[in-house]
Design an enzyme around this catalytic site. Sequence first.
Site, mmCIF file in Angstrom:
data_model
loop_
_atom_site.group_PDB
_atom_site.id
_atom_site.type_symbol
_atom_site.label_atom_id
_atom_site.label_comp_id
_atom_site.label_asym_id
_atom_site.label_seq_id
_atom_site.Cartn_x
_atom_site.Cartn_y
_atom_site.Cartn_z
ATOM 1 C CG HIS A 1 37.122 50.332 30.683
ATOM 2 N ND1 HIS A 1 37.003 49.068 30.178
ATOM 3 C CD2 HIS A 1 38.328 50.783 30.286
ATOM 4 C CE1 HIS A 1 38.091 48.769 29.500
ATOM 5 N NE2 HIS A 1 38.917 49.784 29.549
ATOM 6 C CE LYS B 1 35.807 43.841 27.308
ATOM 7 N NZ LYS B 1 36.676 44.364 26.326
ATOM 8 N N GLY C 1 32.287 39.035 43.207
ATOM 9 C CA GLY C 1 33.550 38.810 42.476
ATOM 10 C C GLY C 1 34.654 39.672 43.055
ATOM 11 C CB ALA C 2 34.907 41.307 46.378
ATOM 12 C CG ASP D 1 38.123 41.613 24.016
ATOM 13 O OD1 ASP D 1 37.406 41.451 25.029
ATOM 14 O OD2 ASP D 1 39.301 42.031 24.085
ATOM 15 C CE LYS E 1 43.963 41.252 23.406
ATOM 16 N NZ LYS E 1 44.006 42.432 24.271
ATOM 17 C CG HIS F 1 36.170 48.950 24.441
ATOM 18 N ND1 HIS F 1 35.364 49.149 25.531
ATOM 19 C CD2 HIS F 1 36.953 47.884 24.751
ATOM 20 C CE1 HIS F 1 35.656 48.242 26.461
ATOM 21 N NE2 HIS F 1 36.611 47.467 26.005
ATOM 22 N NE ARG G 1 44.189 40.589 44.330
ATOM 23 C CZ ARG G 1 45.219 40.541 43.483
ATOM 24 N NH1 ARG G 1 45.055 40.208 42.240
ATOM 25 N NH2 ARG G 1 46.423 40.828 43.904
HETATM 26 P P1 NAP Z 1 38.089 36.492 37.825
HETATM 27 O O1 NAP Z 1 39.444 37.002 38.154
HETATM 28 O O2 NAP Z 1 37.938 35.120 37.284
HETATM 29 O O3 NAP Z 1 37.199 36.658 39.129
HETATM 30 C C1 NAP Z 1 35.905 36.121 39.217
HETATM 31 C C2 NAP Z 1 35.338 36.450 40.568
HETATM 32 O O4 NAP Z 1 34.049 35.869 40.660
HETATM 33 C C3 NAP Z 1 36.144 35.909 41.732
HETATM 34 O O5 NAP Z 1 36.085 36.831 42.798
HETATM 35 C C4 NAP Z 1 35.384 34.640 42.105
HETATM 36 O O6 NAP Z 1 35.671 34.370 43.445
HETATM 37 C C5 NAP Z 1 33.957 35.103 41.859
HETATM 38 N N1 NAP Z 1 33.036 33.997 41.607
HETATM 39 C C6 NAP Z 1 33.161 33.007 40.699
HETATM 40 N N2 NAP Z 1 32.112 32.180 40.768
HETATM 41 C C7 NAP Z 1 31.300 32.658 41.742
HETATM 42 C C8 NAP Z 1 30.065 32.243 42.290
HETATM 43 N N3 NAP Z 1 29.437 31.151 41.850
HETATM 44 N N4 NAP Z 1 29.529 32.995 43.267
HETATM 45 C C9 NAP Z 1 30.141 34.099 43.730
HETATM 46 N N5 NAP Z 1 31.322 34.542 43.249
HETATM 47 C C10 NAP Z 1 31.887 33.825 42.272
HETATM 48 O O7 NAP Z 1 37.364 37.440 36.747
HETATM 49 P P2 NAP Z 1 37.645 38.993 36.487
HETATM 50 O O8 NAP Z 1 38.777 39.110 35.521
HETATM 51 O O9 NAP Z 1 37.715 39.731 37.761
HETATM 52 O O10 NAP Z 1 36.345 39.400 35.677
HETATM 53 C C11 NAP Z 1 35.095 39.598 36.275
HETATM 54 C C12 NAP Z 1 34.126 40.102 35.209
HETATM 55 O O11 NAP Z 1 34.601 41.340 34.690
HETATM 56 C C13 NAP Z 1 34.005 39.179 34.001
HETATM 57 O O12 NAP Z 1 32.699 39.278 33.494
HETATM 58 C C14 NAP Z 1 34.974 39.769 32.992
HETATM 59 O O13 NAP Z 1 34.614 39.475 31.678
HETATM 60 C C15 NAP Z 1 34.790 41.238 33.289
HETATM 61 N N6 NAP Z 1 35.949 42.080 32.907
HETATM 62 C C16 NAP Z 1 37.167 41.840 33.452
HETATM 63 C C17 NAP Z 1 38.232 42.644 33.095
HETATM 64 C C18 NAP Z 1 39.602 42.452 33.694
HETATM 65 O O14 NAP Z 1 40.482 43.244 33.381
HETATM 66 N N7 NAP Z 1 39.817 41.485 34.531
HETATM 67 C C19 NAP Z 1 38.054 43.697 32.168
HETATM 68 C C20 NAP Z 1 36.780 43.906 31.648
HETATM 69 C C21 NAP Z 1 35.727 43.095 32.026
HETATM 70 P P3 NAP Z 1 35.476 32.924 44.116
HETATM 71 O O15 NAP Z 1 36.181 31.937 43.232
HETATM 72 O O16 NAP Z 1 36.061 33.100 45.463
HETATM 73 O O17 NAP Z 1 34.028 32.702 44.163
#
Ligand code: NAP
Length: 484
Positions: free
Chosen positions: A178, A148, A17-18, A235, A331, A240, A24
């Site tokens: 976190h 999470k 999920g990089a 959530d 929120k 938290h 990012r």
């Molecule tokens: P996101 O922006 O939707 O990113 C998802 C990532 O997963 C992308 O890099 C995507 O890239 C990759 N991905 C999706 N399907 C895939 C597959 N089949 N194989 C390999 N890679 C795959 O999600 P995010 O916000 O970063 O969140 C990621 C996780 O962290 C989730 O569980 C979310 O609940 C948790 N989280 C996020 C936040 C936040 O602030 N964003 C905070 C707390 C927790 P490709 O489409 O290129 O594959």
Amino acid sequence: MVSRVIPVDPFDLVIFGATGDLARRKILPGLFRRFCSGQMPEDARIIGAARSDMDTEGFRRMVAEATREFGGGRHCEDGTLEQFLERIDYEAVDAMGEGGWEALKTHLRPGTVRAFYFSVGPALFGALAERLRHFGLADDESRVVVEKPFGHDLDSAKALNATLRQHFHEDQIYRIDHYLGKETVQNLMAVRFGNMLFEPLWNAQYVDHIQITVAETVDVGGRGGYYDKSGAMRDMVQNHLMQLLCLIAMEPPARFEPDSVRDEKLKVIRALDPVDYHHIVRGQYDADDDQPGYRAHVENPRSTTESFVAMKCHISNWRWAGTPFYLRTGKKLRARASEIAVVFKDAPHSIFGPEAGTHRNVLSIRLQPNEGMTLGVTIKEPGPGGMRLVDVPLDMSFAEALGPEAEEVPDAYERLIMDVIRGNQTLFMRGDEVEAAWAWTDPIIAGWQSRGEVPKPYDPGSAGPDDALMLMHRDGRRWRDIRV
Ligand code: NAP
């Protein structure tokens, strides 16, 4: 003050999920800051993985942009970013597919700490775990980091735990919350267990009540799809706020070691009484003149998902019987402010007479903004005119007390990733903790559903619905102000 940065061992960290939002905004800029601080050794490697067809150069460009945009390494020297990028690779891998795994394996070095960060939706955890084992990327020493939400309810959390445990032992699984990586949260433990001053008073005999507030000004924004299925209870509260509650209420662990700390936290969750539904207020932010309300941010125009929760909880054990814990989060509130406030009881007798008024000591632990602690003490108002009492804060804002070093305090994600590399699980949730938290939360949510309860509307920029104020007023208490 000289900060002591102890480098971790060399490691190979694969981030699945990089290319996503979390990687990012938090993970990659955080790793860069650790690199700048000298904590990341020269021969550490970071391998990004996602489905996107990208080469290493393209990924490095993305990482460079992300570190610039999201505050990576303010005090880094010129050229450091380039050195950091040299340690980064990328492989296109589909978690559900068979391609890319052998290529990914070639990046991993024998005898080096190996960690896999699952920064993807939980639906992919099982597939990733299975393939890591199947293709021989992970062994019994490898670590996996999961984000999470850890489940949606008790059953799904149990299923997720069972899936992960098919491939990894509990001591290889790092469940991130976190909030546990925040400097102040750890300071809470330092203050409680490193001083003689507080612990003797840390019980129902001396503490009137405890308030935990996590207030946000943001709306659900682009997360509406996820949030509407979740709500503030799942959530924020289940993870938290529960974690904060555990740290504030737990018995002193015998040692600052993962299972000692987590055993004590688990006991707190298990001692929580079921919450009387009269003691919970759900809210949903309304529209105001120029901004849409919650329902405009989600697909369902009749959504009854809560964007705010306030509740009164009780912990049935010797230490806390009779002391209420008030939790609230939401929120679109007045300010972005997170605080734990320990409100001590009145002195048993005032020698100054009724005109001196009542004064209470409050220990306020601020998580954001301005991480720090304040202890409110009562003193004589200076000057003539008799013994008038006034409350003044003994303030310990980390930024002021520690000077520039405090600015370099690692962000929660940075600290937690370094703990993964060190193999220290103290600040990660254990599987049974997560399940116990869901076991307490599920009946509350089921109750709302069976009663068809609709959340109370509240004005954006307010402190939540009036009923939340009443929750405290009925007990002769009041919430602390939500302010910056
Ligand atoms: P996101 O922006 O939707 O990113 C998802 C990532 O997963 C992308 O890099 C995507 O890239 C990759 N991905 C999706 N399907 C895939 C597959 N089949 N194989 C390999 N890679 C795959 O999600 P995010 O916000 O970063 O969140 C990621 C996780 O962290 C989730 O569980 C979310 O609940 C948790 N989280 C996020 C936040 C936040 O602030 N964003 C905070 C707390 C927790 P490709 O489409 O290129 O594959």
